[in-house]
Structure formats: structure tokens, C-alpha cells
Scaffold this motif. Structure first.
Motif, PDB file in Angstrom:
ATOM      1  N   ILE A   1     -18.295  39.014 -79.389  1.00 15.35           N
ATOM      2  CA  ILE A   1     -18.025  40.038 -80.417  1.00 15.35           C
ATOM      3  C   ILE A   1     -18.860  39.756 -81.664  1.00 15.35           C
ATOM      4  N   LEU A   2     -19.004  38.468 -81.999  1.00 13.75           N
ATOM      5  CA  LEU A   2     -19.822  38.140 -83.180  1.00 13.75           C
ATOM      6  C   LEU A   2     -21.244  38.668 -83.022  1.00 13.75           C
ATOM      7  N   ARG A   3     -21.768  38.585 -81.807  1.00 12.79           N
ATOM      8  CA  ARG A   3     -23.147  39.050 -81.559  1.00 12.79           C
ATOM      9  C   ARG A   3     -23.232  40.568 -81.458  1.00 12.79           C
ATOM     10  N   LEU A   4     -22.262  41.195 -80.742  1.00 15.55           N
ATOM     11  CA  LEU A   4     -22.452  42.592 -80.354  1.00 15.55           C
ATOM     12  C   LEU A   4     -21.415  43.558 -80.915  1.00 15.55           C
ATOM     13  N   GLY A   5     -20.361  43.033 -81.544  1.00 15.49           N
ATOM     14  CA  GLY A   5     -19.275  43.906 -81.985  1.00 15.49           C
ATOM     15  C   GLY A   5     -19.635  44.744 -83.199  1.00 15.49           C
ATOM     16  N   THR A   6     -18.930  45.860 -83.367  1.00 18.80           N
ATOM     17  CA  THR A   6     -19.074  46.662 -84.588  1.00 18.80           C
ATOM     18  C   THR A   6     -18.313  45.924 -85.697  1.00 18.80           C
ATOM     19  N   PRO A   7     -18.572  46.265 -86.972  1.00 17.51           N
ATOM     20  CA  PRO A   7     -17.798  45.622 -88.055  1.00 17.51           C
ATOM     21  C   PRO A   7     -16.294  45.809 -87.836  1.00 17.51           C
ATOM     22  N   GLY A   8     -15.892  46.985 -87.350  1.00 12.57           N
ATOM     23  CA  GLY A   8     -14.468  47.251 -87.103  1.00 12.57           C
ATOM     24  C   GLY A   8     -13.912  46.343 -86.014  1.00 12.57           C
TER      25      GLY A   8
ATOM     26  N   GLU B   1     -11.032  43.531 -86.470  1.00 17.68           N
ATOM     27  CA  GLU B   1      -9.771  43.689 -85.738  1.00 17.68           C
ATOM     28  C   GLU B   1      -9.465  42.475 -84.849  1.00 17.68           C
ATOM     29  N   HIS B   2     -10.504  41.939 -84.181  1.00 13.31           N
ATOM     30  CA  HIS B   2     -10.201  40.968 -83.126  1.00 13.31           C
ATOM     31  C   HIS B   2     -10.448  39.499 -83.472  1.00 13.31           C
ATOM     32  N   LEU B   3     -11.433  39.213 -84.331  1.00 14.16           N
ATOM     33  CA  LEU B   3     -11.776  37.797 -84.529  1.00 14.16           C
ATOM     34  C   LEU B   3     -10.689  36.991 -85.265  1.00 14.16           C
ATOM     35  N   PRO B   4     -10.087  37.533 -86.347  1.00 14.47           N
ATOM     36  CA  PRO B   4      -9.092  36.701 -87.052  1.00 14.47           C
ATOM     37  C   PRO B   4      -7.915  36.300 -86.163  1.00 14.47           C
ATOM     38  N   GLY B   5      -7.465  37.178 -85.293  1.00 15.43           N
ATOM     39  CA  GLY B   5      -6.337  36.854 -84.396  1.00 15.43           C
ATOM     40  C   GLY B   5      -6.676  35.691 -83.479  1.00 15.43           C
ATOM     41  N   ILE B   6      -7.947  35.646 -83.013  1.00 14.72           N
ATOM     42  CA  ILE B   6      -8.378  34.532 -82.148  1.00 14.72           C
ATOM     43  C   ILE B   6      -8.472  33.252 -82.980  1.00 14.72           C
ATOM     44  N   ALA B   7      -9.055  33.380 -84.176  1.00 12.64           N
ATOM     45  CA  ALA B   7      -9.283  32.183 -85.007  1.00 12.64           C
ATOM     46  C   ALA B   7      -7.977  31.588 -85.524  1.00 12.64           C
TER      47      ALA B   7
ATOM     48  N   VAL C   1      -7.427  53.970 -72.896  1.00 13.10           N
ATOM     49  CA  VAL C   1      -8.083  52.988 -73.768  1.00 13.10           C
ATOM     50  C   VAL C   1      -8.935  53.730 -74.798  1.00 13.10           C
ATOM     51  N   PRO C   2      -8.653  53.547 -76.097  1.00 15.67           N
ATOM     52  CA  PRO C   2      -9.432  54.249 -77.130  1.00 15.67           C
ATOM     53  C   PRO C   2     -10.923  53.936 -77.019  1.00 15.67           C
ATOM     54  N   LYS C   3     -11.754  54.951 -77.339  1.00 15.92           N
ATOM     55  CA  LYS C   3     -13.208  54.761 -77.201  1.00 15.92           C
ATOM     56  C   LYS C   3     -13.748  53.655 -78.109  1.00 15.92           C
ATOM     57  N   GLU C   4     -13.057  53.413 -79.251  1.00 15.48           N
ATOM     58  CA  GLU C   4     -13.589  52.368 -80.144  1.00 15.48           C
ATOM     59  C   GLU C   4     -13.447  50.973 -79.543  1.00 15.48           C
ATOM     60  N   ASN C   5     -12.780  50.885 -78.370  1.00 10.07           N
ATOM     61  CA  ASN C   5     -12.636  49.577 -77.713  1.00 10.07           C
ATOM     62  C   ASN C   5     -13.764  49.278 -76.733  1.00 10.07           C
ATOM     63  N   LEU C   6     -14.800  50.101 -76.768  1.00  8.64           N
ATOM     64  CA  LEU C   6     -15.988  49.830 -75.949  1.00  8.64           C
ATOM     65  C   LEU C   6     -16.840  48.798 -76.692  1.00  8.64           C
TER      66      LEU C   6
END
Ligand SMILES: Cc1cc2nc3c(=O)[nH]c(=O)nc-3n(C[C@H](O)[C@H](O)[C@H](O)COP(=O)(O)OP(=O)(O)OC[C@H]3O[C@@H](n4cnc5c(N)ncnc54)[C@H](O)[C@@H]3O)c2cc1C
Length: 394
Positions: free
Chosen positions: A106-113, A117-123, A226-231
């Protein structure tokens, strides 16, 4: 701050904040994976994760805005060395699907959104991820996946089945490969989706393993929205995303191993064989085999370290994740074979206090999977032959 000062400060902080229970060698059942459904084994485990997460040191090199520590590669190495020297356990297993595999992707390819949304929960160890790649007819030949995602306006509708989904029943989200174009050549019609496991239509069914545990599931998708923003990445470009993630997986299986958090093989063997003259392992043959293993493991660790340095500098050649994955799988199997040789039939005891309910025996059986999971040994050899050695195809 220069690296020497950083080392002193890090050491002082770890000494002050790592609970003594978290400085003991870790056994399999005590590893921390986090997530909403996680039940901490002890208060010390909970406190240790919380303190490390607050400092951003669960994911030391991730940017601070996403819950990481903002450390450079060199600083993160110092942190790992100091954790090893004090025998601190990783607060979350570094090979976990979120921390080791998806987060860096996600760090390499994810959108800012997606990053927000996802990195802080993992960290923070709050969200546990699982990996939905394999299907009943798509393992080594992964591009043959059949699970479909059909465009339905602002969302996709997903139908199909995954298999060997490690810990799907304990995970909060799944990242998965789906077919979004049935007519394109098979590598070109795949997309990569991020899916909340709480979405209606997802079911998991555990699979019992030879070790008596149930680490895997079959995972079923029945009209899952699955919402499209989850691609993640572009539509129909999921194969590229999946390859990047697989390189992270193979690299992290090997490169993030902590030697210090585990008990030395020689000491563990001595529990069974006993100590001879000079406090050395009494069985000379076994001693020699263990010494050879330890030397190979040190060489492997040095190679993994170097690969990590080259990777951080953008200079790692193709194929190194496969080389490390292959070597680590074989070494881990060797370690458990030697331990079983030391324990003999007594270590086969499945239940009972002396073997802690067959802990080593179960780990030995589990290690049979090392040369299959994350891509089998034969597939790694194919990759090395093609991409590293440039050998002609069959
Ligand atoms: C412990 C464990 C955890 C796993 N966790 C997950 C997970 O969380 N998510 C997930 O999606 N998957 C997971 N897997 C699945 C794993 O990725 C697959 O098992 C693996 O990729 C092999 O696929 P397969 O089982 O279908 O075997 P197959 O692909 O059917 O292979 C069978 C045998 O044929 C050999 N073979 C196949 N093709 C070739 C070839 N071209 N050249 C030479 N030999 C070949 C293989 O090496 C193997 O020995 C896990 C597997 C294990 C064991």
C-alpha cells in the motif's frame, strides 16, 4: 541525531519500556498477531504492543503520519539490533500479512485515502489481514484464479472460493486477487481488492492440519459487495500488484527473522541429550550437525542483512526474495529435524508437561509446509533459474 546517539537512546528506551516477560525466547503459541479478535496472552504482551505502537516502532520505517516511526533504514537496523541484544520480542510478528506483506505494498501503490485508512490500523496492531490468493485450481499457477468481481456501478460483486487462507477466521480484512476480465489473457484480467471480512456473504471454514492445529481456512464469497475505492492499483493490473506483494512476502519470511528472540538450537538440544564434558552437548555427531547448522544460519542472516541493505538502496537484483525464501525454508526444516533427532521418541509425545503438549513435534510437522507456503521450492528454483541465472526455458 547521529546513529551512535540514536543507539544509546534506543537502548535506554527499550530497557525502560520492554517488560521482562517480553524478553524471553518466544514459542509459537505466544507470538503476537494482533487484530480486533486478538486475545492477549498476558498483560505484558498488551502493554508491550501499546508502547511500541505509540512510539511508531511496530512499523519503524513507515511515515509517522501513517502510524510508523519515520526511521531511516539504518536507524531501523539499529533498533532491530538493540531489540535482539536485549532479547525483546517483536510486538507484532514481522511476517504478519498486514505488516510484512500488504503494508509495504500500500505504501508503494495505494492512494492517499487507502494509506490513511489502512496503514495506521496495521501499525497499531489493531487490524489483522489475511491473504486471498490461492484457489482449489490455482496455487503455483496463480494466474488461473476464477473468483470473479463484476462491475456494478460504484462497487464490485465478488463470487468464488479461496483456499489455504491462513487465519481467515481470525482476520478483520482480506486482500485478494479476483478476475475482472474473463476474456483477456489470464495475467491481464486480474485485479487486487481490499475487502472487509465483516461484509455480508463471506464465510470461512477452518481446515485441520497434521499438527493438530487449524491455521487455514476455505473462504467463500457469495455476492459480496466491495466498494470501488477498495481496488489497489489499476483495474486489470492486479498481477503486477500481486508480484510486488509476493516479493515482500518472500523477503519478509526470511529477512525479518529475529535470531535473538529465539532459543539457541544447541541449548534446546541439550534439554534432551544432556551436557557432557565442559558443558558441551554430549552427543558428538549431533554437536557437529548443529554447529554446521548454526554456521549456515549465520551466513544466511548475513546474506539477508545485505539483501535488506541493497533493497533499501534500490540495488537489490531480481530473484533475491526467492533465494532467501528458499534458503530459509530449508534451514528452518533442518533446525527442527535436528531438534527432533535430539529428543528422539520422547519428543514425539503429543500431550504432557515435558513436551509442553508436543510443541516441538507440532512445530516440526508445521515446518513441512515451509517449502510450499509463499510459493513452493520448485517455483522459487524456476524463478532463480530464469531471472537470476538467465537459463533457457524447458
Ligand atoms: C502453511 C501454508 C500457508 C498458506 N497460506 C496461504 C494464504 O494465507 N493465502 C493463500 O492464498 N495461499 C496460502 N497458501 C497456499 C500456497 O501459496 C500454495 O499451497 C502454494 O502456492 C502451492 O500451490 P498448491 O498447493 O496449489 O500446489 P500446486 O501448485 O498444485 O503444486 C503441487 C506440486 O507441483 C509443483 N509444481 C507446480 N507447478 C510447477 C512448475 N511449474 N514447475 C515445477 N514444479 C511445479 C509444486 O512445487 C508442488 O510441489 C499457504 C500454503 C501453506 C502450506
Amino acid at each position: 541525531m547521529n546513529l551512535d546517539d540514536f543507539r544509546l537512546e534506543t537502548r535506554a528506551w527499550l530497557e525502560a519500556h520492554c517488560p521482562p516477560e517480553m524478553r524471553q525466547p518466544v514459542v509459537d503459541d505466544e507470538r503476537c498477531w494482533g487484530g480486533r479478535k486478538w486475545v492477549f496472552h498476558s498483560e505484558a504482551q498488551r502493554v508491550w504492543l501499546q508502547r511500541m505502537a505509540e512510539r511508531g516502532w511496530v512499523a519503524p520505517t513507515w511515515p509517522r503520519e501513517y502510524g510508523g516511526g519515520g526511521l531511516s533504514h539504518e536507524e531501523a537496523k539499529v533498533l532491530r539490533e538493540e531489540m535482539d541484544a536485549l532479547h525483546c520480542r517483536p510486538p507484532i510478528e514481522r511476517v504478519s500479512q498486514g505488516l510484512g506483506l500488504l503494508g509495504p505494498t500500500i505504501l508503494r501503490l495505494g492512494t492517499p485515502g487507502q494509506k490513511a485508512e489502512h496503514l495506521p490500523g496495521i501499525a497499531r496492531g489493531e487490524i489483522r489481514w489475511c491473504q486471498g490468493y490461492s484457489e482449489p485450481n490455482a496455487g503455483s499457477d496463480l494466474a488461473s484464479i476464477q473468483t470473479r468481481a463484476v462491475d456494478a456501478g460504484d462497487h464490485f460483486v465478488v463470487n468464488g472460493q479461496k483456499i489455504w487462507t491462513s487465519h481467515a477466521d481470525k482476520s478483520d480484512w482480506i486482500f485478494m486477487l479476483v478476475r475482472t476480465d474473463a476474456h483477456a489473457p489470464k495475467h491481464r484480467g486480474i485485479s487486487f481488492l481490499l475487502v472487509d471480512m465483516a461484509t455480508p456473504g463471506i464465510q470461512t471454514r477452518p481446515i485441520q492440519l497434521i499438527s493438530g492445529k487449524s491455521a487455514f481456512c476455505e473462504t467463500f464469497f457469495d455476492d459480496v459487495m466491495v466498494p470501488k475505492e477498495n481496488l489497489l492499483g489499476e483495474l486489470n493490473q492486479g498481477w503486477e500488484v500481486s508480484r510486488l506483494l509476493l516479493a515482500n512476502e518472500r523477503g519478509s519470511i526470511a529477512a525479518t527473522r529475529s535470531l535473538a528472540a529465539e532459543r539457541s538450537l544447541g541449548l534446546s538440544a541439550m534439554d534432551w541429550v544432556g551436557a557432557g564434558e565442559g558443558g558441551r552437548l554430549s552427543d558428538a555427531g549431533l554437536r557437529e550437525d548443529i554447529a554446521r547448522y548454526e554456521v549456515d544460519m549465520l551466513a544466511f542472516t548475513a546474506a539477508a542483512e545485505r539483501a535488506g541493505d541493497l533493497g533499501a538502496a534500490g540495488q537489490a537484483g531480481p530473484g533475491w526474495p526467492s533465494i532467501l525464501k528458499l534458503s530459509y525454508a530449508e534451514l528452518n526444516q533442518k533446525r527442527l529435524e535436528l531438534l527432533m533427532a535430539a529428543g528422539g521418541t520422547e519428543l514425539l509425545e503429543w500431550e504432557g508437561e515435558r513436551t509442553r503438549d508436543g510443541e516441538e513435534c507440532r512445530a516440526w510437522l508445521r515446518s513441512k509446509a515451509n517449502t510450499i507456503e509463499g510459493g513452493s521450492t520448485e517455483i522459487q528454483l524456476n524463478i532463480i533459474a530464469k531471472r537470476v541465472l538467465d537459463l533457457p526455458g524447458a
